[in-house]
Motif scaffolding. Structure first.
Motif, PDB file in Angstrom:
ATOM      1  N   PRO A 162       8.163  -0.015  -8.907  1.00 24.90           N
ATOM      2  CA  PRO A 162       7.405  -1.130  -9.471  1.00 24.90           C
ATOM      3  C   PRO A 162       6.168  -1.431  -8.612  1.00 24.90           C
ATOM      4  N   PRO A 163       5.035  -1.699  -9.280  1.00 24.53           N
ATOM      5  CA  PRO A 163       3.761  -1.877  -8.582  1.00 24.53           C
ATOM      6  C   PRO A 163       3.797  -2.898  -7.456  1.00 24.53           C
ATOM      7  N   GLN A 164       4.602  -3.949  -7.596  1.00 24.34           N
ATOM      8  CA  GLN A 164       4.598  -4.967  -6.530  1.00 24.34           C
ATOM      9  C   GLN A 164       5.165  -4.434  -5.219  1.00 24.34           C
ATOM     10  N   TYR A 165       5.924  -3.355  -5.278  1.00 27.22           N
ATOM     11  CA  TYR A 165       6.486  -2.778  -4.054  1.00 27.22           C
ATOM     12  C   TYR A 165       5.682  -1.587  -3.553  1.00 27.22           C
ATOM     13  N   ARG A 166       4.995  -0.945  -4.474  1.00 25.39           N
ATOM     14  CA  ARG A 166       4.388   0.354  -4.177  1.00 25.39           C
ATOM     15  C   ARG A 166       3.463   0.311  -2.950  1.00 25.39           C
ATOM     16  N   PHE A 167       2.684  -0.794  -2.845  1.00 24.82           N
ATOM     17  CA  PHE A 167       1.729  -0.884  -1.736  1.00 24.82           C
ATOM     18  C   PHE A 167       2.422  -1.037  -0.403  1.00 24.82           C
ATOM     19  N   LEU A 168       3.694  -1.450  -0.442  1.00 24.93           N
ATOM     20  CA  LEU A 168       4.415  -1.661   0.805  1.00 24.93           C
ATOM     21  C   LEU A 168       5.129  -0.387   1.267  1.00 24.93           C
ATOM     22  N   TYR A 169       5.047   0.670   0.482  1.00 24.18           N
ATOM     23  CA  TYR A 169       5.705   1.937   0.856  1.00 24.18           C
ATOM     24  C   TYR A 169       4.629   2.936   1.274  1.00 24.18           C
ATOM     25  N   GLN A 170       3.856   2.529   2.285  1.00 21.44           N
ATOM     26  CA  GLN A 170       2.740   3.381   2.717  1.00 21.44           C
ATOM     27  C   GLN A 170       3.213   4.254   3.877  1.00 21.44           C
ATOM     28  N   ILE A 171       3.894   5.355   3.552  1.00 19.83           N
ATOM     29  CA  ILE A 171       4.309   6.254   4.632  1.00 19.83           C
ATOM     30  C   ILE A 171       3.087   6.901   5.271  1.00 19.83           C
ATOM     31  N   TYR A 172       1.994   6.980   4.517  1.00 19.49           N
ATOM     32  CA  TYR A 172       0.693   7.390   5.072  1.00 19.49           C
ATOM     33  C   TYR A 172      -0.367   6.700   4.217  1.00 19.49           C
ATOM     34  N   PRO A 173      -1.606   6.592   4.724  1.00 19.51           N
ATOM     35  CA  PRO A 173      -2.608   5.801   4.009  1.00 19.51           C
ATOM     36  C   PRO A 173      -3.157   6.509   2.764  1.00 19.51           C
ATOM     37  N   HIS A 174      -3.646   5.708   1.830  1.00 20.59           N
ATOM     38  CA  HIS A 174      -4.349   6.209   0.628  1.00 20.59           C
ATOM     39  C   HIS A 174      -3.485   7.142  -0.206  1.00 20.59           C
ATOM     40  N   LYS A 175      -2.188   6.905  -0.249  1.00 22.00           N
ATOM     41  CA  LYS A 175      -1.282   7.717  -1.057  1.00 22.00           C
ATOM     42  C   LYS A 175      -1.752   7.785  -2.506  1.00 22.00           C
ATOM     43  N   ALA A 176      -1.828   8.998  -3.045  1.00 24.55           N
ATOM     44  CA  ALA A 176      -2.318   9.166  -4.420  1.00 24.55           C
ATOM     45  C   ALA A 176      -1.477   8.356  -5.387  1.00 24.55           C
ATOM     46  N   GLY A 177      -2.147   7.698  -6.353  1.00 17.76           N
ATOM     47  CA  GLY A 177      -1.428   7.008  -7.415  1.00 17.76           C
ATOM     48  C   GLY A 177      -0.990   5.598  -7.054  1.00 17.76           C
ATOM     49  N   SER A 178      -1.244   5.150  -5.801  1.00 16.22           N
ATOM     50  CA  SER A 178      -0.776   3.815  -5.396  1.00 16.22           C
ATOM     51  C   SER A 178      -1.345   2.737  -6.303  1.00 16.22           C
ATOM     52  N   ASP A 179      -2.518   3.001  -6.868  1.00 12.83           N
ATOM     53  CA  ASP A 179      -3.200   1.971  -7.658  1.00 12.83           C
ATOM     54  C   ASP A 179      -2.968   2.144  -9.163  1.00 12.83           C
ATOM     55  N   LEU A 180      -2.128   3.097  -9.559  1.00  7.01           N
ATOM     56  CA  LEU A 180      -1.914   3.326 -10.995  1.00  7.01           C
ATOM     57  C   LEU A 180      -0.620   2.670 -11.463  1.00  7.01           C
ATOM     58  N   GLY A 181      -0.677   2.108 -12.680  1.00  6.01           N
ATOM     59  CA  GLY A 181       0.553   1.624 -13.288  1.00  6.01           C
ATOM     60  C   GLY A 181       1.416   2.815 -13.688  1.00  6.01           C
ATOM     61  N   ILE A 182       2.683   2.521 -14.018  1.00  2.29           N
ATOM     62  CA  ILE A 182       3.634   3.590 -14.319  1.00  2.29           C
ATOM     63  C   ILE A 182       3.187   4.421 -15.527  1.00  2.29           C
ATOM     64  N   LEU A 183       2.727   3.744 -16.576  1.00  2.00           N
ATOM     65  CA  LEU A 183       2.326   4.489 -17.773  1.00  2.00           C
ATOM     66  C   LEU A 183       1.041   5.269 -17.544  1.00  2.00           C
ATOM     67  N   GLU A 184       0.135   4.677 -16.727  1.00  3.75           N
ATOM     68  CA  GLU A 184      -1.117   5.389 -16.408  1.00  3.75           C
ATOM     69  C   GLU A 184      -0.832   6.663 -15.621  1.00  3.75           C
ATOM     70  N   MET A 185       0.089   6.538 -14.677  1.00  4.06           N
ATOM     71  CA  MET A 185       0.468   7.682 -13.848  1.00  4.06           C
ATOM     72  C   MET A 185       1.063   8.791 -14.723  1.00  4.06           C
TER      73      MET A 185
END
Ligand code: 5AD
Length: 338
Positions: A288-311
């Motif tokens: 879920p998008p509200q958690y995605r930004f907090l799972y930054q195992i490395y910076p600028h992870k691809a797709g971090s800014d996309l919704g599930i359907l967009e991805m």
């Protein structure tokens, strides 16, 4: 192939040829379908201090989250509705995800969907049998490097554990009948071409059902980003071109393995190239998008800014452009675990 041959191909000046060979072997051995695995990053808590990882335990100020069982179940239902054949339940090595909690989640997903379930929850030796019993099919645990010195340097062991504990967890996974996946990062400071060639032969000798490979992405907040590198002619670079060569060689050495074009490679713009150089799996992020930004195992992870359907749409568009159909069914490994 022996070590010298792998080494020569790794350093080869004809990457296009290597990639074409890998693509042909991929088509012959596992076909054109690209299996989609829904990734659920269920907790960012971690008790380990791996020096490459942005979620390491010593990052004290970091806000952390843990998804509820209901949220995980909903995520699995989304994966099923999108037509994916499996979900990957991944987290830091988080004792807050109790053995029983995970077992219940696995069981409930199995009751509600036909999905294959892959766990990626770290070195949870004592819990693996229970989770297998509950219905987990596969387990991902990257070794990151098989070079013992480097392995120890980037994975400070837990108190009372040997530095090679992770290798033993992999053995146990095989014994328990999981389909086992592992893999490495490409271009870790201190990783030599010789050591990387050794990793590739290890994939083959382990009989891995799945192999995940990505470039090391430096995170300035982690100790590894300050670590010394080897002299230029020995240090493996952490770029897309090198990762693609490693991917292609992995396909030649493990012809029937399921090999993803990983998010780390996509972060360098290489998702489609990965699928052209041997990969046959993509793992769209369903966290879920509200958690995605907090799972930054490395910076600028691809797709971090996309919704599930967009991805999902982006990945399907990329597959269409490549002329590759999305996989149907669970996309089970062709290999029994060795
Ligand atoms: N760069 C690239 N990949 C990383 N991972 C963790 N940290 C990094 C990093 N800085 C990868 C590891 C791990 C997977 C979940 O993410 O290989 O196994």
């Amino acid at each position: 192939m022996n070590h010298a041959q792998v080494l020569a191909l790794l350093r080869s000046e004809h990457p296009a040829e290597l990639c074409a060979r890998a693509d042909a072997v991929r088509a012959r051995e596992v076909g054109d379908e690209v299996h989609l695995r829904g990734l659920l990053e269920v907790s960012s808590h971690c008790r380990r201090a791996c020096t490459y990882c942005g979620l390491a335990s010593h990052r004290r100020g970091l806000p952390r989250y843990r998804m509820s069982a209901e949220e995980v179940l909903q995520g699995a239902e989304v994966a099923h509705e999108l037509g994916y054949g499996s979900v990957v339940i991944q987290a830091g090595e988080d004792p807050g995800l109790s053995s029983e909690w995970v077992a219940q989640v696995v069981q409930r997903i199995k009751e509600r969907t036909p999905l294959a379930i892959t766990l990626s929850l770290g070195e949870r030796m004592e819990d693996l049998a229970r989770w297998r019993e509950a219905g987990a099919d596969r387990y991902l645990l990257r070794i990151e490097t098989t070079d013992p010195q480097l392995h120890k340097r980037i994975h400070p062991p837990r108190p009372g554990h040997d530095p090679d504990h992770r290798f033993r967890v992999l053995e146990r996974l095989h014994e328990l009948g999981y389909a086992v996946g592992s893999g490495v990062m490409v271009g870790i400071p201190g990783q030599s071409w010789e050591s990387l060639a050794g990793d590739l032969l290890w994939f083959r000798d382990q009989g891995l059902a799945m192999v995940g490979l990505g470039p090391w992405v430096p995170d300035p907040a982690t100790p590894l980003s300050q670590a010394p590198t080897l002299p230029d002619d020995q240090q493996v670079p952490h770029d897309a071109a090198t990762t693609l060569r490693v991917l292609a060689l992995t396909r030649l050495l493990c012809p029937q393995a399921h090999i993803p074009s990983t998010t780390a490679l996509a972060t360098l713009g290489g998702r489609q190239d990965g699928l052209r150089c041997g990969a046959n799996v993509v793992m769209p992020n369903l966290t879920p998008p509200q958690y995605r930004f907090l799972y930054q195992i490395y910076p600028h992870k691809a797709g971090s800014d996309l919704g599930i359907l967009e991805m999902d749409r982006l990945v399907r568009d990329q597959l269409r452009a490549l002329g590759r159909p999305p996989g149907r069914g669970r996309g089970d490994p062709m290999l029994p675990s060795a």
